[in-house]
Motif scaffolding. Sequence first.
Motif, PDB file in Angstrom:
ATOM      1  N   PRO A  63       0.843  -1.197   0.000  1.00 19.90           N
ATOM      2  CA  PRO A  63       0.000   0.000   0.000  1.00 19.90           C
ATOM      3  C   PRO A  63       0.878   1.247   0.000  1.00 19.90           C
ATOM      4  O   PRO A  63       1.943   1.271   0.607  1.00 19.90           O
ATOM      5  CB  PRO A  63      -0.774  -0.114   1.315  1.00 19.90           C
ATOM      6  CG  PRO A  63      -0.672  -1.540   1.713  1.00 19.90           C
ATOM      7  CD  PRO A  63       0.620  -2.049   1.171  1.00 19.90           C
ATOM      8  N   LYS A  65       0.897   4.111   1.446  1.00 14.20           N
ATOM      9  CA  LYS A  65       1.297   4.826   2.658  1.00 14.20           C
ATOM     10  C   LYS A  65       2.470   4.171   3.389  1.00 14.20           C
ATOM     11  O   LYS A  65       3.153   4.841   4.158  1.00 14.20           O
ATOM     12  CB  LYS A  65       0.106   4.934   3.628  1.00 14.20           C
ATOM     13  CG  LYS A  65      -0.844   6.023   3.261  1.00 14.20           C
ATOM     14  CD  LYS A  65      -1.799   6.367   4.400  1.00 14.20           C
ATOM     15  CE  LYS A  65      -2.691   7.526   3.982  1.00 14.20           C
ATOM     16  NZ  LYS A  65      -3.999   7.449   4.630  1.00 14.20           N
TER      17      LYS A  65
ATOM     18  N   SER B   6      -4.530   1.717   0.810  1.00 10.22           N
ATOM     19  CA  SER B   6      -3.815   1.893   2.077  1.00 10.22           C
ATOM     20  C   SER B   6      -4.731   1.766   3.276  1.00 10.22           C
ATOM     21  O   SER B   6      -4.791   2.654   4.112  1.00 10.22           O
ATOM     22  CB  SER B   6      -3.124   3.263   2.091  1.00 10.22           C
ATOM     23  OG  SER B   6      -2.147   3.328   1.102  1.00 10.22           O
ATOM     24  N   MET B  11      -2.069  -2.381   5.239  1.00  9.96           N
ATOM     25  CA  MET B  11      -0.751  -1.881   5.615  1.00  9.96           C
ATOM     26  C   MET B  11      -0.086  -2.849   6.594  1.00  9.96           C
ATOM     27  O   MET B  11       1.080  -3.196   6.458  1.00  9.96           O
ATOM     28  CB  MET B  11      -0.871  -0.486   6.241  1.00  9.96           C
ATOM     29  CG  MET B  11      -1.268   0.577   5.236  1.00  9.96           C
ATOM     30  SD  MET B  11      -0.974   2.256   5.810  1.00  9.96           S
ATOM     31  CE  MET B  11      -2.357   2.509   6.873  1.00  9.96           C
TER      32      MET B  11
END
Lengths: 198, 192
Positions: A63, A65, B6, B11
């Motif tokens: 991901p 982030k 995200s 994550m």
Amino acid sequence: MNQWKIFTKGFIRENPIFVIVLGMCPTLGVSSSAMNGLGMGLATTFVLVMSNTIISLLKNMIPDKVRIPAFIVVIATFVTIVDLVMAAYAPGLHAQLGIFIPLIVVNCIVLGRAEAFASRNDVLSSTIDGLGMGLGFAFALILLGSIREMLGSGAIFGHKFIPASADAILIFILAPGAFITLGYLIAFINKLSKPAKS
Amino acid sequence: MAKKESTLGNMISSLLIITLVASASLAAVYNLTKEPIAAAAKVKTENAIRQVIPPFDRLERLAVMPADGPDSLILYRGFKDDSLVGTAVQTYTNKGFSGHISIMVGFRADGVINDIAVLDHKETPGLGTKMTEPQFKDQFKNLNIAQLPEQKVKVKKDQGTIEAITAATISSRAFCDAVQRAYENQKKGAEK
């Protein structure tokens, strides 16, 4: 962009040291001799190729982030592997390069290529980009290292060509000499790449 | 394939998988390289011992803690046909220009210095690094510290007998400090 172009850009057009000007810390610290430059360059190339390949393989699974921590873990793992393997099978070189091997983790070239290229391109191109950038880095280190070794130790790849007890121009194997040599090399390469005035 | 979103779950799971695989690979490589690394360190030490004391066929290892710490010194007693030929002391100093210097001092059975090998240092090239060269190091060959004033080896600047390296007084003093530490603790070891 075809693969050959990707490979050669690492050497000249986008050489990480002379053009992009990244990875200055190990460049200045490790280029006091041609052999050190070669060892460091090859270690970094290995890390670049492996991390670019893995990161490109995983690019759609990480991901956005958390991409930086993910990249760093991958890079640090390969650097540690290089460190352990070098300590086991090339202890002399490992002792010479010392702390600069673990510092490959924070070499901006590695993280920079992961972020700028590997996370956005296919696996084959990323591998080749890593190889090109890594060998370009190695080439720059060997060039810088040879000049500094010849001027500063009167030797090339460890073979002294001045009398054994003589001192060469010592400043070239110390930090100021690194900056001076690198500055002149960048200026020289800039001059060569400027298009000729009509 | 679109990039993963995200979300917290994504994550956590992606980082978890990456770190798990990373630690597993590192553990594997560590196990593979553990022995060669230990062997390389051992060879380095043995070569240094062989260089500084007369030939021996048996080695005894002894650790001695110096009075001023912090690390212990290692004494390697070399025996040939069961008589002591020399003691190699792995000594150190932290007073080098760039900190820690590690050397191997070889004493003959009578306490006279036979030879010295420099093991590890970070001194400045062209200056402190000259301590490994014969011009400086050989001053210590055949030196009997027991016969020096106050039984201390020092540089000429400190009213001693050793000619320091030009422009590298700190490295030279540190070297003497390491040799002194070796001498004082070698006596200790001999009394055991």
